[in-house]
Design a protein around this motif. Structure first.
Motif, mmCIF file in Angstrom:
data_model
loop_
_atom_site.group_PDB
_atom_site.id
_atom_site.type_symbol
_atom_site.label_atom_id
_atom_site.label_comp_id
_atom_site.label_asym_id
_atom_site.label_seq_id
_atom_site.Cartn_x
_atom_site.Cartn_y
_atom_site.Cartn_z
ATOM 1 N N MET A 4 44.608 19.985 18.486
ATOM 2 C CA MET A 4 45.244 18.717 18.874
ATOM 3 C C MET A 4 45.019 18.423 20.350
ATOM 4 S SD MET A 4 48.831 18.612 16.721
ATOM 5 C CE MET A 4 49.411 20.244 17.237
ATOM 6 N N ILE A 5 45.191 19.439 21.187
ATOM 7 C CA ILE A 5 45.061 19.228 22.638
ATOM 8 C C ILE A 5 43.607 18.978 23.017
ATOM 9 C CG2 ILE A 5 45.328 20.319 24.904
ATOM 10 C CD1 ILE A 5 47.747 21.845 23.692
ATOM 11 N N TYR A 6 42.724 19.867 22.595
ATOM 12 C CA TYR A 6 41.313 19.771 22.993
ATOM 13 C C TYR A 6 40.675 18.489 22.459
ATOM 14 C CZ TYR A 6 36.360 20.916 23.424
ATOM 15 O OH TYR A 6 35.016 20.878 23.723
ATOM 16 N N GLY A 7 40.852 18.214 21.160
ATOM 17 C CA GLY A 7 40.218 17.049 20.564
ATOM 18 C C GLY A 7 40.636 15.754 21.226
ATOM 19 N N ASN A 8 41.926 15.603 21.493
ATOM 20 C CA ASN A 8 42.416 14.360 22.082
ATOM 21 C C ASN A 8 42.080 14.230 23.558
ATOM 22 O OD1 ASN A 8 43.811 12.844 19.967
ATOM 23 N ND2 ASN A 8 45.174 14.601 19.837
ATOM 24 N N VAL A 9 42.156 15.322 24.294
ATOM 25 C CA VAL A 9 41.889 15.258 25.733
ATOM 26 C C VAL A 9 40.411 14.989 26.004
ATOM 27 C CG1 VAL A 9 41.865 16.583 27.880
ATOM 28 C CG2 VAL A 9 43.866 16.671 26.382
ATOM 29 N N VAL A 10 39.531 15.703 25.316
ATOM 30 C CA VAL A 10 38.096 15.529 25.564
ATOM 31 C C VAL A 10 37.611 14.163 25.089
ATOM 32 C CG1 VAL A 10 35.798 16.478 25.094
ATOM 33 C CG2 VAL A 10 37.725 18.014 25.455
ATOM 34 N N ALA A 11 38.243 13.616 24.059
ATOM 35 C CA ALA A 11 37.846 12.293 23.551
ATOM 36 C C ALA A 11 38.013 11.202 24.609
ATOM 37 C CB ALA A 11 38.651 11.943 22.301
ATOM 38 N N ILE A 12 38.894 11.410 25.582
ATOM 39 C CA ILE A 12 39.163 10.393 26.611
ATOM 40 C C ILE A 12 37.896 10.033 27.376
ATOM 41 C CG2 ILE A 12 40.383 9.983 28.786
ATOM 42 C CD1 ILE A 12 42.676 11.675 27.705
ATOM 43 N N TRP A 13 37.021 11.006 27.602
ATOM 44 C CA TRP A 13 35.851 10.780 28.457
ATOM 45 C C TRP A 13 34.612 10.341 27.680
ATOM 46 C CZ3 TRP A 13 39.364 14.677 29.658
ATOM 47 C CH2 TRP A 13 39.971 14.564 30.908
ATOM 48 N N GLN A 14 34.709 10.161 26.378
ATOM 49 C CA GLN A 14 33.527 9.823 25.578
ATOM 50 C C GLN A 14 33.187 8.343 25.696
ATOM 51 O OE1 GLN A 14 31.903 12.471 24.437
ATOM 52 N NE2 GLN A 14 33.663 13.572 25.315
ATOM 53 N N LYS A 15 31.895 8.063 25.819
ATOM 54 C CA LYS A 15 31.414 6.682 25.894
ATOM 55 C C LYS A 15 30.684 6.263 24.619
ATOM 56 C CE LYS A 15 32.974 6.035 30.019
ATOM 57 N NZ LYS A 15 34.149 5.153 30.201
ATOM 58 N N ASN A 16 30.260 7.238 23.822
ATOM 59 C CA ASN A 16 29.645 6.951 22.532
ATOM 60 C C ASN A 16 30.746 6.938 21.473
ATOM 61 O OD1 ASN A 16 28.427 7.911 19.822
ATOM 62 N ND2 ASN A 16 26.610 7.339 20.998
ATOM 63 N N VAL A 17 30.823 5.862 20.700
ATOM 64 C CA VAL A 17 31.933 5.709 19.760
ATOM 65 C C VAL A 17 31.894 6.783 18.679
ATOM 66 C CG1 VAL A 17 33.012 4.162 18.084
ATOM 67 C CG2 VAL A 17 32.103 3.241 20.210
ATOM 68 N N LYS A 18 30.696 7.135 18.180
ATOM 69 C CA LYS A 18 30.601 8.191 17.169
ATOM 70 C C LYS A 18 31.082 9.520 17.732
ATOM 71 C CE LYS A 18 26.930 8.713 14.593
ATOM 72 N NZ LYS A 18 25.502 8.744 14.195
ATOM 73 N N ARG A 19 30.721 9.798 18.972
ATOM 74 C CA ARG A 19 31.156 11.053 19.592
ATOM 75 C C ARG A 19 32.664 11.043 19.822
ATOM 76 N NH1 ARG A 19 27.729 14.863 21.575
ATOM 77 N NH2 ARG A 19 28.616 16.388 23.002
ATOM 78 N N LEU A 20 33.210 9.877 20.185
ATOM 79 C CA LEU A 20 34.654 9.743 20.344
ATOM 80 C C LEU A 20 35.365 10.048 19.027
ATOM 81 C CD1 LEU A 20 36.507 6.925 22.223
ATOM 82 C CD2 LEU A 20 37.167 7.458 19.886
ATOM 83 N N LEU A 21 34.856 9.500 17.928
ATOM 84 C CA LEU A 21 35.460 9.755 16.622
ATOM 85 C C LEU A 21 35.281 11.208 16.200
ATOM 86 C CD1 LEU A 21 34.455 6.487 14.738
ATOM 87 C CD2 LEU A 21 36.732 7.132 15.529
#
Length: 511
Positions: free
Chosen positions: A307-324
Motif C-alpha cells: 500500500m505504501i510503496y505502490g501509492n507513494v511511487v505512483a506520485i512521480w509517474q508521468k506515463n499513465v500505464k506506469r502510474l496504473l
C-alpha cells in the motif's frame, strides 16, 4: 522399487478420470476453443481479426452456460483429489470469463495490435489458455496441480507480453517477466517440496490434517511459507515481489497489461486463499518460531509495504500505464487486508473488491487505449484539454479513477468499505493496518486526480481544440463500464450476497 501398474489398476485410473470429466466441462470446452481458434486462423488467413475476436467472445460466452450448470452440482473433489468443484471456484470461473471477454474488447480497439494482422489467432488462443489456467489455479486442491496451472498461465502471459515483436519495450518486458517468473516458480516449487517433505502429501486438505495431527518443525514451516509467498506474491504483484510489474505493464500491449493487472492478480489471490486458508495452520499463536514470526505477520508486512510503496511511487509517474501499474501494486495490498482477517467477512470483501477492480481497472485501461489511439501518447502531460475534446471518455475515465480511489458513489467505494469493515471488526489489533489503508487511499487521490486535472483544468499544449470522435462500439463499451461502476456502487447487494455465498466454502477452516 518402481513397478508398472497392472491392467486392473490402469482400468481403475481411467474409470476415475472418466468420472471426474463431468465436473471439468468448462475447462474442456475452453481447451477445445483454444484449438479451434488456431485452426480458424490457419484457415481464414491474415485478414481475420474481426472473425477471430467474434469467435473468441462467442466461445467465452458459451462457457458461461457450462459454468452455470455446475452451480447445481454438489461440492466435490475429483481427479484423485487434485481438483475441486465448489462455489468459490465457480465465482472465479465467472470472473475469469468476464475478464477474458473484456480483454478481447480492449484488443479489438488497440492501435498497436491493429498493425499485427498476422498471428492474431495465436494471440486469442493464448488468451483463452490463460483463462483455462486461471480457472485451474482457483480450483486446484493439490500442490502439483497448483504449480502446473500457474505455469500454464505464466507461459501464456510471457508470450502475450512480448507479442509486439518489433517493439523493443515489449521484448524487454517479456524477458524481464520471464526471468522473474522463472525465479518465483523455482521458489514456489521449493516451498511446496518442503511441505511435501513434512507431510508426504500433496492434497491441501490432507496436508492440513497431517500437520494438525503430527505437528511440524517451526523453522522449516516458516521457510516453506516464505518461499510459497514469493511464488504467490509474484502473481499478485505485491511488494517485495513487484519488480517486474512497472516495466512489464508499460512495455506489454495495453490490453495485455489490463488483463495481467486484473485476471492474473485475481488468480494469484484465489490460489493464495485456497492454500493458506486450508493447508497451513493459522492463528497468531498456533506456530511461532524462535524469531516470533508467523505467516499472518508476513502477510501484514507485505500488505502494508504494498500500500505504501505502490501509492507513494505512483506520485512521480508521468506515463499513465506506469502510474496504473504502481497503483495495481497498492491494490494488491488492499486485497491482502481482507485475507489477513481470516474470516468469511474478509473473504467476502476480497471477492467484492475483485469484482469492483475488474470493472474500474478495465474501464481505465480501455479509455487509456482509446486516447492513445487518437493522440499517439500515454504521457500524462498529453492529457491536457482532452476533457473538452473527448467528453464521454473524459467523464468515464474520471468515474473509473474515483472508483479506484474508493470514493462514493462508485463500486470501488463499496469494495474498500467492506475491506476496512472486515478489518476493524477483528478489533484493535488491526487498527494500524486500517489506518495505513485509509492514509494511502488519500495519497492515491492525489495522483489519480492529476489525470482529470489535466483533462479539464489545464489547456492543451497544441492549438487543436476540435472534438475527437471514437467509434460507436467503443462508446458503448465505455458507457457500459462506467454505468456498471456507478450502478454497483448504489445497488451492490446482489454481488455482495453472491460473494458471501462463494466465501462460505471456507467456513470450516476459518476462525
Amino acid at each position: 522399487m518402481f513397478e508398472m501398474p497392472s491392467g486392473a489398476e490402469i482400468q481403475s485410473i481411467i474409470s476415475t478420470l472418466k468420472g471426474g470429466a463431468g465436473y471439468f466441462i468448462p475447462e474442456i470446452y475452453l481447451s477445445v476453443l483454444f484449438m479451434v481458434l488456431i485452426l480458424l486462423d490457419l484457415v481464414t488467413g491474415k485478414k481475420n481479426r474481426g472473425l477471430l475476436a467474434t469467435a473468441t467472445i462467442a466461445g467465452l460466452l458459451g462457457s458461461v452456460y457450462f459454468i452455470f450448470k455446475q452451480q447445481a452440482m454438489p461440492d466435490t473433489q475429483f481427479f484423485f483429489g487434485m481438483y475441486a468443484l465448489d462455489r468459490f471456484g465457480i465465482f472465479f470461473k465467472y470472473f475469469f470469463v468476464a475478464s477474458g471477454i473484456l480483454a478481447v474488447l480492449t484488443t479489438v480497439i488497440d492501435g498497436q495490435l491493429k498493425k499485427h494482422e498476422s498471428g492474431m489467432g495465436e494471440y486469442y488462443a493464448l488468451l483463452v489458455a490463460m483463462v483455462v489456467g486461471m480457472m485451474m489455479m482457483a480450483s486446484s486442491t493439490d500442490l502439483l496441480m497448483m504449480f502446473l496451472a500457474m505455469e500454464l498461465v505464466s507461459l501464456s502471459a510471457y508470450a502475450m507480453t512480448g507479442y509486439l515483436k518489433r517493439e523493443p519495450r515489449s521484448s524487454e518486458a517479456a524477458l524481464k517477466y520471464l526471468v522473474y517468473g522463472a525465479v518465483s516458480s523455482g521458489m514456489l516449487l521449493y516451498g511446496f517440496s518442503l511441505i511435501y517433505g513434512m507431510t508426504a502429501e500433496t492434497n491441501i486438505i490432507r496436508i492440513s490434517m497431517v500437520l494438525a495431527a503430527h505437528g511440524y518443525d517451526q523453522l522449516v514451516m516458516i521457510l516453506a511459507v516464505l518461499l510459497i509467498m514469493a511464488g504467490f506474491g509474484y502473481k499478485m504483484g505485491a511488494v517485495p515481489f513487484h519488480f517486474w510489474s512497472p516495466d512489464v505493464y508499460e512495455g506489454a500491449p495495453t490490453p495485455v497489461t489490463a488483463y495481467l493487472s486484473v485476471a492474473s492478480k485475481a488468480a494469484g489471490f484465489a490460489m493464495l486463499m485456497r492454500f493458506f486458508f486450508v493447508a497451513v495452520p493459522h492463528g497468531f499463536d498456533m506456530y511461532v518460531s524462535a524469531l516470533h514470526i508467523d505467516w499472518l505477520s508476513i502477510l501484514m508486512l507485505v500488505s502494508a509495504a504494498s500500500m505504501i510503496y505502490g501509492n507513494v511511487v505512483a506520485i512521480w509517474q508521468k506515463n499513465v500505464k506506469r502510474l496504473l501499474a504502481y497503483s495495481s501494486i497498492a491494490h494488491a495490498g488492499y486485497l491482502l487486508l481482507g485475507i489477513i482477517t481470516m474470516d468469511q467477512l474478509g473473504t467476502q470483501a476480497v471477492l467484492v473488491y475483485l469484482a469492483a477492480y475488474l470493472l474500474m481497472n478495465y474501464g481505465a485501461f480501455y479509455v487509456v487505449i482509446l486516447i492513445a489511439n487518437r493522440t499517439g501518447s500515454e504521457n500524462l502531460d498529453d492529457y491536457k484539454g482532452l476533457g473538452k475534446r473527448m467528453p464521454l471518455l473524459g467523464a468515464a475515465l474520471t468515474v473509473f479513477l474515483i472508483s479506484l480511489v474508493g470514493l462514493p458513489p462508485t463500486f470501488g467505494f463499496i469494495g474498500k468499505l467492506m475491506i476496512f469493515s472486515a478489518l476493524l471488526a477483528k478489533g484493535s489489533l488491526f487498527m494500524w493496518l486500517a489506518l495505513i489503508g485509509i492514509l494511502t487511499s488519500v495519497i492515491s487521490l492525489y495522483y489519480y486526480m492529476l489525470i482529470p486535472l489535466n483533462m479539464y483544468l489545464r489547456e492543451s499544449n497544441t492549438a487543436e481544440d476540435s472534438v475527437i470522435e471514437t467509434g460507436m462500439g467503443a462508446k458503448l463499451v465505455t458507457a457500459s463500464l462506467m454505468i456498471l461502476t456507478l450502478w454497483f456502487g448504489l445497488f451492490f447487494q446482489p454481488i455482495a450476497n453472491y460473494a458471501k455465498y462463494s466465501a462460505a466454502i471456507f467456513g470450516a477452516f476459518l476462525n
